[in-house]
Design a protein around this motif. Structure first.
Motif, mmCIF file in Angstrom:
data_model
loop_
_atom_site.group_PDB
_atom_site.id
_atom_site.type_symbol
_atom_site.label_atom_id
_atom_site.label_comp_id
_atom_site.label_asym_id
_atom_site.label_seq_id
_atom_site.Cartn_x
_atom_site.Cartn_y
_atom_site.Cartn_z
ATOM 1 N N ASP A 194 22.760 -7.880 29.650
ATOM 2 C CA ASP A 194 23.080 -6.457 29.707
ATOM 3 C C ASP A 194 23.629 -5.980 28.361
ATOM 4 O OD1 ASP A 194 22.294 -6.540 32.332
ATOM 5 O OD2 ASP A 194 24.334 -6.534 33.153
ATOM 6 N N ARG A 195 24.529 -6.746 27.789
ATOM 7 C CA ARG A 195 25.086 -6.363 26.492
ATOM 8 C C ARG A 195 24.033 -6.412 25.392
ATOM 9 N NH1 ARG A 195 30.902 -9.614 27.135
ATOM 10 N NH2 ARG A 195 31.861 -8.037 28.533
ATOM 11 N N LEU A 196 23.107 -7.349 25.510
ATOM 12 C CA LEU A 196 22.036 -7.464 24.527
ATOM 13 C C LEU A 196 21.123 -6.239 24.566
ATOM 14 C CD1 LEU A 196 20.300 -9.137 22.530
ATOM 15 C CD2 LEU A 196 19.197 -10.164 24.527
ATOM 16 N N VAL A 197 20.665 -5.853 25.743
ATOM 17 C CA VAL A 197 19.774 -4.697 25.861
ATOM 18 C C VAL A 197 20.505 -3.420 25.473
ATOM 19 C CG1 VAL A 197 18.345 -3.355 27.446
ATOM 20 C CG2 VAL A 197 18.391 -5.847 27.623
ATOM 21 N N TYR A 198 21.768 -3.319 25.864
ATOM 22 C CA TYR A 198 22.545 -2.131 25.510
ATOM 23 C C TYR A 198 22.732 -2.026 23.999
ATOM 24 C CZ TYR A 198 26.420 1.209 25.324
ATOM 25 O OH TYR A 198 27.214 2.287 25.040
ATOM 26 N N ARG A 199 23.002 -3.149 23.359
ATOM 27 C CA ARG A 199 23.167 -3.106 21.904
ATOM 28 C C ARG A 199 21.852 -2.728 21.228
ATOM 29 N NH1 ARG A 199 26.653 -7.299 18.324
ATOM 30 N NH2 ARG A 199 28.211 -6.180 19.562
ATOM 31 N N ALA A 200 20.752 -3.265 21.697
ATOM 32 C CA ALA A 200 19.460 -2.888 21.120
ATOM 33 C C ALA A 200 19.219 -1.389 21.265
ATOM 34 C CB ALA A 200 18.343 -3.670 21.793
ATOM 35 N N LEU A 201 19.559 -0.830 22.430
ATOM 36 C CA LEU A 201 19.370 0.599 22.680
ATOM 37 C C LEU A 201 20.245 1.442 21.775
ATOM 38 C CD1 LEU A 201 18.472 3.095 24.350
ATOM 39 C CD2 LEU A 201 20.338 2.547 25.936
ATOM 40 N N THR A 202 21.517 1.126 21.718
ATOM 41 C CA THR A 202 22.470 2.001 21.039
ATOM 42 C C THR A 202 22.551 1.781 19.537
ATOM 43 O OG1 THR A 202 24.265 0.450 21.527
ATOM 44 C CG2 THR A 202 23.888 2.243 23.103
ATOM 45 N N GLU A 203 22.118 0.602 19.073
ATOM 46 C CA GLU A 203 22.323 0.291 17.663
ATOM 47 C C GLU A 203 21.035 0.056 16.876
ATOM 48 O OE1 GLU A 203 25.300 -2.682 16.966
ATOM 49 O OE2 GLU A 203 26.445 -2.112 18.735
ATOM 50 N N TYR A 204 19.904 -0.106 17.520
ATOM 51 C CA TYR A 204 18.697 -0.465 16.783
ATOM 52 C C TYR A 204 17.487 0.432 17.055
ATOM 53 C CZ TYR A 204 21.038 -4.691 15.213
ATOM 54 O OH TYR A 204 21.916 -5.558 14.617
ATOM 55 N N LEU A 205 17.338 0.946 18.255
ATOM 56 C CA LEU A 205 16.145 1.718 18.576
ATOM 57 C C LEU A 205 16.241 3.141 18.030
ATOM 58 C CD1 LEU A 205 15.436 0.553 22.236
ATOM 59 C CD2 LEU A 205 14.130 -0.002 20.176
ATOM 60 N N THR A 206 15.081 3.698 17.652
ATOM 61 C CA THR A 206 14.980 5.071 17.156
ATOM 62 C C THR A 206 13.893 5.804 17.936
ATOM 63 O OG1 THR A 206 13.445 4.397 15.405
ATOM 64 C CG2 THR A 206 15.798 4.428 14.857
ATOM 65 N N PRO A 207 13.791 7.152 17.815
ATOM 66 C CA PRO A 207 12.989 7.939 18.760
ATOM 67 C C PRO A 207 11.527 7.553 18.917
ATOM 68 C CG PRO A 207 14.461 9.380 17.544
ATOM 69 C CD PRO A 207 14.585 8.020 16.924
ATOM 70 N N LEU A 208 10.865 7.095 17.863
ATOM 71 C CA LEU A 208 9.431 6.859 17.935
ATOM 72 C C LEU A 208 9.074 5.391 18.122
ATOM 73 C CD1 LEU A 208 8.254 9.250 15.078
ATOM 74 C CD2 LEU A 208 8.295 9.699 17.530
ATOM 75 N N ASP A 209 10.038 4.565 18.486
ATOM 76 C CA ASP A 209 9.791 3.128 18.581
ATOM 77 C C ASP A 209 8.870 2.788 19.737
ATOM 78 O OD1 ASP A 209 11.232 2.499 16.367
ATOM 79 O OD2 ASP A 209 13.041 1.898 17.428
ATOM 80 N N GLY A 210 8.059 1.750 19.539
ATOM 81 C CA GLY A 210 7.137 1.266 20.550
ATOM 82 C C GLY A 210 7.514 -0.124 21.014
ATOM 83 N N PHE A 211 6.564 -0.801 21.652
ATOM 84 C CA PHE A 211 6.828 -2.078 22.306
ATOM 85 C C PHE A 211 7.282 -3.149 21.316
ATOM 86 C CE2 PHE A 211 3.778 -1.341 26.143
ATOM 87 C CZ PHE A 211 4.554 -0.253 26.522
ATOM 88 N N VAL A 212 6.562 -3.308 20.205
ATOM 89 C CA VAL A 212 6.921 -4.350 19.249
ATOM 90 C C VAL A 212 8.246 -4.015 18.575
ATOM 91 C CG1 VAL A 212 6.203 -5.554 17.146
ATOM 92 C CG2 VAL A 212 4.523 -5.020 18.909
ATOM 93 N N ASP A 213 8.507 -2.736 18.334
ATOM 94 C CA ASP A 213 9.809 -2.338 17.795
ATOM 95 C C ASP A 213 10.932 -2.749 18.747
ATOM 96 O OD1 ASP A 213 8.601 -1.020 15.586
ATOM 97 O OD2 ASP A 213 8.234 0.735 16.841
ATOM 98 N N ALA A 214 10.692 -2.617 20.062
ATOM 99 C CA ALA A 214 11.706 -3.014 21.040
ATOM 100 C C ALA A 214 11.959 -4.513 20.965
ATOM 101 C CB ALA A 214 11.256 -2.631 22.452
ATOM 102 N N ARG A 215 10.918 -5.297 20.825
ATOM 103 C CA ARG A 215 11.079 -6.750 20.666
ATOM 104 C C ARG A 215 11.986 -7.048 19.467
ATOM 105 N NH1 ARG A 215 7.178 -11.527 20.820
ATOM 106 N NH2 ARG A 215 8.046 -12.975 19.273
ATOM 107 N N ASN A 216 11.666 -6.441 18.329
ATOM 108 C CA ASN A 216 12.452 -6.708 17.126
ATOM 109 C C ASN A 216 13.887 -6.222 17.267
ATOM 110 O OD1 ASN A 216 10.208 -7.841 15.859
ATOM 111 N ND2 ASN A 216 9.544 -5.873 15.024
ATOM 112 N N ALA A 217 14.069 -5.084 17.952
ATOM 113 C CA ALA A 217 15.419 -4.550 18.140
ATOM 114 C C ALA A 217 16.261 -5.486 18.994
ATOM 115 C CB ALA A 217 15.343 -3.163 18.781
#
Length: 908
Positions: free
Chosen positions: A513-536
Motif C-alpha cells: 500500500d505504501r509502495l503504490v501510494y508513494r508511486a502515485l503521489t511522488e512519481y506519476l504525472t498526468p500523461l503517464d501510461g502503463f510502462v511509466d507506472a511500472r517505472n514509477a
C-alpha cells in the motif's frame, strides 16, 4: 469512476499520442535476472530531450526551501536534464511521513501552461543537508508554438461545442472557457481549453468533456472525457461545520440492512440533526438527494440541496433505503485508511471537507452507479436488484481515491493514463475493504470490486470487476477508439490493477500500500501510461529501501501482465502498417490506384496536422503534400493522381476560415479551390479534374455541395430551401449525396444522384416515412448508388441498399434483421467489392474486442460478407482501393495506425 454498464455515446478526437509520451525502460520477456538491478537508472523521454526518470542519485542541493533546492539542482545540471528552470512553476511540495519531499513543477511556454507537463524532484534531508534522490516526469523541449491567439474566442467556443457530434448530447451544452494552453509534442500547439457540459444525462452520464481547440487554425486538437468538474451553485455547498452553527452530537441511523449503527451528527440551532461528522480533521457530510435526478448533482451542488436530517438524534427506519449511514461510515473508513496507514490528510491532502450525496436516480429509474465528480461522491439509490451504492466500502474507496489521484498525479482520464487512474482506484478501494474487514489476500472475495452491491446472487456474479482476472497487455488489451469508454479506461484497467494486486499478494500488504501510494503521489504525472507506472513503482520501491529480491518481485508482477517496454509491438496483427500513430481516428484517409493520402502530425497532438501521401507498395513516401504555413491541413482525398484537402486557419486579411487546396500527388503547385471565413468544409472528394466537397456555412446554417471543375474556383450547387446535403460521393461525372429536409416532426432522407454535365438531379430515392428509417453513407460504384439504411427505433440491424443511377430501381445487398442488430459504419466501395464496418450493439456490460467495429467485405453484386482482417481491436474509417484492397485505421496495438490488406481474411 466506478463502472457498471456504460457505453459512452460522445464522439471525441482520438489522440493516441496522449497515451504514449513516456518511454519505459527496455525489458526482456523474462523476469530480471537475480544479479541485475530491476530499477531503471535512466529512462529516456519521448519527443523530448529531457529524461523521463533518473534514479540512484545522492547529490547535495542547498536551498532555503525544497523548491529552491530542487530548482538549483536542475539549473546546475542543465546538460543532464535539458530543463530550463525559468519555464518551471512550483505547484506544490508533498512531504512523506518519512520526511522525504517531492517538489512538483509545471511547465510554462511563454507564460502559458503546457498540458500534462510536470517535472518532479525528490529530496531527502533538511536545510543544507538536502540531497536529490531522483528526478523525472514530462518536460517538453523544443517548444516554439505561438503564444498569440488568432481565431476569435466565440468561434473557438462554437467549435468546441461542435466537437460533440451526437445531436442529443450537443443540445443545450455549454462550453466553459479556461484560457490558453500549449499542447506538447514537437514544436507544440497553442490551443484554447474548454469544458463542455451537456444537459442530456443519457448521453453524458456523470461526465463532462475537455476540448482543446487550436487557437490559430480552429481545429479541435484534443478532446477527452472527465468526471464532471465541481461547481457550487449556492450556499449549500459551504453550509457545513461551524459555519452553519452546528454542534457535535451522536446518534443512530439504520444501515441499508435496517441495523441501527452509531453515527456522528451535527446539531442545528433549531434542535434538529443532520448527518455531518464534526469529530474528524476532515468534516464528513452526507446529503440526501431524496430521489432527485443524478443530473441535478453532476458536477455541482444545487442551492436547495440539504444534508440527510432528522428531528431527533435517532434517524427513522425509513433512512435505511437511502444508504446515508453507510455513506458516512464508509467515508470515515476510507479517510482513516489514508490518514492512519499512509499519512495523508484527507482526500485533498489538506483536510478539506468530504461530501457524499446518496439516493439519486436517473430519469426516474434507479441510478445504477457511483461517481466522483471532482469534489464529492454521488451514489445511486439502489433498486430491487441492488442495494444503495453507498453500501460498498470498496466502491466508496474507489471513488474517494479518484479524488486523491486528482490532487496528486492528476492522471488524464483517457487511454492508458485513464486506465491507470481506474487501476489505482480499484487497488485502494479493494485494499481499504480487505484491511477493514480483516480479509486474507487469499480470500476469494478480496480481489472483487462491488461484490456486496447485489441483493441476490453470489459475490463473483455480482462483482463489477476483479483484480485477479490475469489479463495482460499482449493478450487482453482492448483497442478502442476515443468514443468508447474514453479509449478504454475501464476496459483496460485491470491489466495494471492486476499487477498491483499481485504485488500486494506477494509483499506485506502494508508495504505494498505504501509502495503504490508513494508511486502515485511522488512519481506519476498526468500523461503517464502503463510502462511509466511500472517505472514509477520500482523507483518508489528503491526510495522506500526495498531489497533487491522485493524489487525483482515487483518487476515480475508487471512482467506477468505484459507491462514492459514495447508491449504494443507484441500484439499480433494480420495487416501491414503504412503509417503509424495517427493522431485522430476521426479523420479518414483515402486511397486510389495504390496511392494513399492521410492527415497526421509529426508530433502527436503537438503541431498542426499535415497531409502526407504514400504508396501502398511502400515504394515511395510518405511525402508531405500540404505546405507548412501555420494552418492545419486535413480531410484529404485522392483519385491517385490529384489530392485535395482542407486547410483551416488564417486566410486573406487575417480572418479565420477554411480553404480547399489541391495539387498533383507527385508534386507540383498547390491550387486554391475555395476560401471562406466563418464556415467549415467536409467530405472532400476527387475524380479526374473534378473536386467536390460540402460547405457548412455558420451564417446561413446551410450545408450545400460544391464543385470545382478542372481547377476552377468552386461553385455551390443550390438545393431547395430547407434542404441540406450530407455524405458526399463522387465518381466520374456523377455526384451523390444524402439529401435531408424536415416534413412536420420527421426528417426525410433521400439518397440522390446529380449529373455534373447536365447540372440536374437524375435520381432521388426518397425513403418512405412510414418505415421510420434514416439513410446515410452514400457511395457511387459503377452504375449504382449505395447507401445504408438504419431503423430509427433500432429494432433491427442496418441494411445496405443499391439504387440505379438513373432512378430505375432499388436492390438490397445486405438486409438487416432483428437477430443481427448491427450498426454499419464506414461504407466504402471499389470496382469489385463492398466493405463496411460492422459493430454489434451490445446491451451494456463488458465490452470485448470481438464486439468492437470490424471490417467486412462482400462482392459488389452481393453475397456473403467475409472478415477483412482478424485484428482483434477496433477497425475504423475504411477506404477501398482497386479490387479487394482496403486501408483503414486500426486501434488493435494500443494506438491508431493506417494499415492495409490486399484481400479479405475470411473466417477468423
Amino acid at each position: 469512476m466506478h463502472h457498471r454498464s456504460r457505453s459512452p455515446r460522445l464522439l471525441g478526437v482520438a489522440i493516441a499520442a496522449v497515451l504514449g509520451l513516456g518511454l519505459g525502460v527496455p525489458s526482456g520477456t523474462a523476469a530480471p535476472a537475480a544479479d541485475t538491478d530491476p530499477v531503471p537508472g535512466l529512462v529516456a523521454g519521448s519527443d523530448t530531450d529531457a529524461p523521463q526518470l533518473v534514479t540512484g542519485l545522492a547529490e547535495r542541493a542547498a536551498g532555503a526551501t525544497p523548491a529552491d533546492a530542487a530548482r538549483a539542482h536542475l539549473a546546475a545540471h542543465r546538460d543532464r536534464y535539458r530543463v530550463d528552470p525559468a519555464q518551471l512553476v512550483e505547484t506544490g511540495t508533498e512531504r512523506a511521513a518519512d520526511g522525504r519531499r517531492t517538489v512538483r513543477f509545471a511547465q510554462r511556454h511563454g507564460g502559458i501552461p503546457v498540458f500534462g507537463a510536470a517535472y518532479l524532484v525528490h529530496l531527502t534531508g533538511e536545510g543544507d543537508a538536502q540531497r536529490v534522490e531522483s528526478v523525472g516526469g514530462k518536460y517538453f523541449t523544443g517548444l516554439t508554438a505561438p503564444t498569440a491567439q488568432s481565431v476569435p474566442d466565440e468561434a473557438l467556443r462554437r467549435l468546441a461545442l461542435g466537437s460533440v457530434e451526437d445531436p442529443a448530447a450537443r443540445e443545450g451544452a455549454t462550453a466553459e472557457d479556461h484560457g490558453l494552453v500549449v499542447l506538447p509534442g514537437g514544436t507544440g500547439r497553442l490551443a484554447r481549453h474548454f469544458t463542455v457540459r451537456g444537459t442530456d444525462a443519457a448521453a453524458w452520464g456523470a461526465k463532462a468533456r475537455e476540448v482543446f481547440v487550436d487557437a490559430t487554425t480552429g481545429q479541435v486538437a484534443l478532446a477527452h472525457d472527465v468526471r464532471a468538474p465541481y461547481r457550487a451553485e449556492g450556499p449549500a455547498a459551504a453550509a457545513t461545520g461551524a459555519a452553519a452553527g452546528l454542534e457535535p452530537a451522536t446518534g443512530t441511523a439504520p444501515d441499508v440492512h435496517g441495523n441501527p449503527v452509531r453515527v456522528n451528527l451535527g446539531r442545528l440551532p433549531d434542535g434538529t440533526y443532520q448527518l455531518t461528522d464534526l469529530t474528524r480533521p476532515a468534516t464528513i457530510t452526507v446529503y440526501d438527494a431524496q430521489g432527485r435526478e443524478e443530473l441535478d448533482f453532476r458536477g455541482k451542488m444545487p442551492a436547495d440541496a440539504r444534508p440527510a436530517a432528522s428531528p431527533t438524534p435517532d434517524f427513522p427506519a425509513s433512512a435505511a433505503a437511502t444508504g446515508a449511514a453507510n455513506a458516512q461510515l464508509n467515508a470515515a473508513a476510507v479517510d482513516d485508511f489514508y490518514r492512519d496507514r499512509l499519512g495523508r490528510q484527507g482526500i485533498d491532502g489538506r483536510n478539506g471537507p468530504i461530501t457524499a450525496v446518496v439516493n439519486v436516480t436517473s430519469f426516474g429509474e434507479p441510478y445504477r452507479n457511483a461517481a466522483w465528480d471532482g469534489r464529492k461522491m454521488v451514489y445511486g439509490g439502489g433498486s430491487a436488484k441492488e442495494y444503495p451504492f453507498a453500501v460498498a466500502l470498496d466502491v466508496a474507496g474507489h471513488e474517494m481515491t479518484h479524488g486523491v489521484v486528482e490532487n496528486t498525479a492528476g492522471l488524464v482520464l483517457r487511454g492508458q493514463s485513464g486506465a491507470l487512474d481506474e487501476a489505482i482506484a480499484d487497488y485502494f478501494g479493494n485494499a481499504i475493504e480487505v484491511t477493514a474487514g480483516g480479509l486474507s489476500m487469499d480470500d476469494p472475495r478480496a480481489a472483487l470490486l462491488g461484490e456486496s452491491l447485489c441483493r441476490t446472487g453470489t459475490p463473483e456474479s455480482c462483482a463489477d470487476r476483479r483484480l485477479d482476472d490475469r489479463r495482460s497487455t499482449v493478450d487482453d488489451y482492448i483497442g478502442v477508439a476515443a468514443d468508447i469508454d474514453s479509449s478504454g479506461v475501464h476496459l483496460n484497467s485491470t491489466i495494471v490493477g492486476g499487477a498491483l494486486w499481485d504485488i500486494r499478494r506477494a509483499l506485506d500488504p502494508l508495504t505494498a500500500d505504501r509502495l503504490v501510494y508513494r508511486a502515485l503521489t511522488e512519481y506519476l504525472t498526468p500523461l503517464d501510461g502503463f510502462v511509466d507506472a511500472r517505472n514509477a513503482v520500482l523507483a518508489a520501491g528503491r526510495s522506500m529501501g526495498l531489497g533487491r529480491a522485493q524489487l525483482r518481485t515487483v518487476a515480475g508482477a508487471f512482467d506477468a501482465h505484459g507491462i514492459k517496454e514495447g508491449w504494443q509491438r507484441r500484439i499480433g496483427v494480420d495487416s501491414r502498417v503504412l503509417l503509424g500513430d495517427i493522431p485522430s481516428g476521426l479523420i479518414a484517409p483515402d486511397v486510389a490506384n495504390g496511392r494513399w493520402v492521410a492527415a497526421t502530425s509529426e508530433h502527436g497532438f503537438g503541431g498542426n496536422l499535415g497531409v502526407l501521401a504514400g504508396t501502398v507498395a511502400g515504394s515511395a513516401g510518405p511525402v508531405a503534400l500540404s505546405p507548412v504555413d501555420g494552418r492545419s491541413h486535413g480531410w484529404p482525398a485522392t483519385d491517385g493522381t490529384t489530392a485535395a484537402w482542407v486547410a483551416q486557419g488564417a486566410i486573406a486579411g487575417g480572418a479565420w476560415g477554411s480553404e480547399v487546396l489541391a495539387r498533383p500527388i507527385d508534386g507540383g503547385p498547390v491550387r486554391s479551390l475555395r476560401r471562406g471565413s466563418n464556415q467549415m468544409v467536409f467530405d472532400v472528394r476527387v475524380s479526374g479534374g473534378t473536386v467536390a466537397f460540402r460547405v457548412n456555412d455558420f451564417t446561413t446554417h446551410r450545408t450545400l455541395p460544391a464543385l470545382s471543375l478542372n481547377g476552377a474556383p468552386a461553385v455551390e450547387i443550390p438545393l431547395p430551401d430547407g434542404h441540406d446535403a450530407t455524405d458526399l460521393t463522387l465518381r466520374g461525372g456523377l455526384l451523390g449525396w444524402t439529401e435531408t429536409w424536415s416534413a412536420g416532426e420527421r426528417t426525410v432522407y433521400a439518397p440522390t444522384v446529380y449529373s455534373i454535365a447536365t447540372g440536374k438531379v437524375v435520381a432521388q430515392y426518397v425513403l418512405d416515412g412510414a418505415t421510420a428509417t434514416r439513410a446515410d453513407q452514400t457511395r457511387l460504384a459503377g452504375d449504382r448508388l449505395l447507401w445504408v439504411e438504419t431503423p430509427e427505433d433500432r429494432s433491427k440491424g442496418g441494411s445496405i441498399r443499391s439504387g440505379a443511377v438513373d432512378g430505375s430501381g432499388v436492390t438490397d445487398l445486405l438486409t438487416g434483421t432483428a437477430a443481427d442488430r448491427r450498426d454499419i459504419t464506414g461504407l466504402t466501395v471499389s470496382d469489385r467489392a463492398v466493405t463496411f464496418g460492422h459493430a454489434f450493439r451490445w446491451p451494456g456490460g463488458a465490452v470485448k474486442n470481438a464486439e468492437l467495429p470490424k471490417l467486412w467485405q462482400l462482392p459488389l453484386a452481393g453475397g456473403t460478407p467475409e472478415r477483412v482482417s482478424c485484428n482483434r481491436g477496433g477497425q475504423y474509417a475504411p477506404v477501398a482501393d482497386r479490387g479487394t484492397r482496403v486501408l483503414w485505421l486500426d486501434a488493435t496495438a494500443g494506438r491508431t495506425d493506417l494499415v492495409v490488406r490486399e484481400r479479405a481474411a475470411g473466417t477468423c
